[in-house]
Scaffold this active site. Structure first.
Site, short mmCIF file in Angstrom:
data_model
loop_
_atom_site.label_atom_id
_atom_site.label_comp_id
_atom_site.label_asym_id
_atom_site.label_seq_id
_atom_site.Cartn_x
_atom_site.Cartn_y
_atom_site.Cartn_z
N THR A 203 24.08 100.28 101.18
CA THR A 203 25.13 101.23 101.51
C THR A 203 24.56 102.60 101.83
O THR A 203 25.19 103.40 102.53
CB THR A 203 26.15 101.31 100.36
OG1 THR A 203 26.56 99.98 100.01
CG2 THR A 203 27.37 102.11 100.73
N TYR B 115 18.12 92.19 92.98
CA TYR B 115 19.29 92.23 93.88
C TYR B 115 19.29 90.95 94.72
O TYR B 115 18.47 90.78 95.62
CB TYR B 115 19.20 93.47 94.75
CG TYR B 115 20.32 93.70 95.74
CD1 TYR B 115 21.49 92.95 95.72
CD2 TYR B 115 20.20 94.68 96.72
CE1 TYR B 115 22.51 93.18 96.63
CE2 TYR B 115 21.21 94.92 97.64
CZ TYR B 115 22.36 94.17 97.59
OH TYR B 115 23.36 94.39 98.51
N LYS C 201 21.83 92.19 90.17
CA LYS C 201 23.01 92.44 90.99
C LYS C 201 23.27 91.16 91.76
O LYS C 201 22.50 90.78 92.65
CB LYS C 201 22.80 93.60 91.95
CG LYS C 201 23.97 93.83 92.90
CD LYS C 201 23.69 94.95 93.91
CE LYS C 201 24.86 95.10 94.88
NZ LYS C 201 24.62 96.17 95.88
N ILE D 251 28.04 96.95 90.82
CA ILE D 251 27.39 97.90 91.72
C ILE D 251 28.29 97.96 92.94
O ILE D 251 28.34 97.03 93.74
CB ILE D 251 25.95 97.50 92.06
CG1 ILE D 251 25.10 97.53 90.78
CG2 ILE D 251 25.36 98.45 93.11
CD1 ILE D 251 23.65 97.16 90.99
#
Length: 302
Positions: A49, A137, A166, A208
């Site tokens: 992001t 992640y 995540k 998250i």
């Protein structure tokens, strides 16, 4: 519900740019304070992001330093520092730690599709190179390959600073298996806003979040409701904001989020190629939801 070290409401922070495409430090500090004022537990700069693929190494360090400076003593900073070259990922992790990050978010190697042993050795190399906690992640939709539950558990059991994952696979069966089998120390964080409620209902440790850029207090309230086992409140928030959670991906993330933040007066609407502004049809759909939620005035979408 137990609170692990890396848990709660975390924001995958956008990186604001000026019109000349340089990092907008003033806007970045404003965003960090917006998060702190609204109770965000962990701030994550330089993730997907945060447009990390189009940031130079020097810019990543710049962004991390600014965020750490602004958040010091008020929120944890888990810096995005991953790539598909293990050597480079180690360099990024060391630089993030040196810049002040209290944890590292490291994306699974993408494009080169390593084996499960390759994933293990990749993260082992990173974990052994830094002293701060590591968040693995897993995002198969972007990387092209999935880190198996067995591999994540092996990493958490073998490496003292692998403390969280995540999970952005969207695979609830996989997430359920991980929650049932994980070592006690491992926090499992949803990587998808629409799945905050179900993942935490199964024992997950938070989110998250992309939407926390726009509505940090809302995301915080949803997470806290789940920690308090207040399912009625959590369902109400989930249902009210579900459309926003999904519209944030109507086109490539973080374009819808940065569009919203610009409408809210927090940043300029600037992207780096290959990301481009929203189409007119997507703007119309997102505008309608933003007005309905009271995030912007109808006049701002005209």
């Amino acid at each position: 519900m137990q609170r692990r070290e890396l848990s709660g409401s975390a924001v995958a922070l956008v990186t604001p740019f000026k019109k000349d495409l340089t990092v907008d430090e003033e806007a970045l500090r404003r965003l960090v304070n917006f998060q702190i004022e609204n109770g965000t537990d962990i701030i994550i700069p330089c993730g997907t992001t945060g447009e990390s693929p189009t940031l130079t190494n020097e810019e990543q360090v710049q962004v991390i330093k600014i965020v750490c400076d602004e958040a010091r003593g008020k929120a944890q900073v888990a810096a995005g520092a991953g790539t598909n070259s293990t050597i480079h990922a180690i360099e990024l992790a060391k630089a993030a730690e040196a810049a002040g990050a209290s944890a590292i978010l490291s994306v699974a190697p993408y494009y080169n599709k390593p084996s499960q042993e390759g994933f293990y050795q990749h993260y082992k190399g990173i974990a052994n190179a830094v002293s701060v906690p590591i968040i693995i992640y897993n995002v198969p939709g972007r990387t092209g390959s999935n880190i198996a539950v067995d591999t994540i558990i092996r990493l958490a059991e073998d490496l003292g600073n692998v403390l969280a994952v995540k999970e952005a696979s969207g695979n609830m069966s996989q997430i359920t298996e991980m929650l049932n089998r994980r070592p006690e120390k491992l926090a499992v964080l949803s990587g998808d806003d629409p799945l905050i409620l179900p993942v935490m209902a199964l024992g997950g440790d938070g989110i998250i979040s992309v939407a926390a850029n726009q509505v940090p207090k809302t995301v915080k309230d949803l997470v806290e409701a789940m920690f308090a086992s207040d399912l009625t409140t959590a369902q109400k928030i989930h249902n009210q904001y579900y459309n926003l959670f999904t519209l944030n991906f109507i086109e490539s993330n973080p374009v819808p989020v940065k569009y919203t933040l610009a409408k809210m007066g927090l940043i300029e609407e600037v992207y780096r190629l290959p990301l481009v502004p929203l189409s007119s049809s997507s703007k119309a759909k997102l505008d309608a939801e933003l007005v309905q939620l009271g995030l912007v005035e109808a006049s701002a979408t005209a």
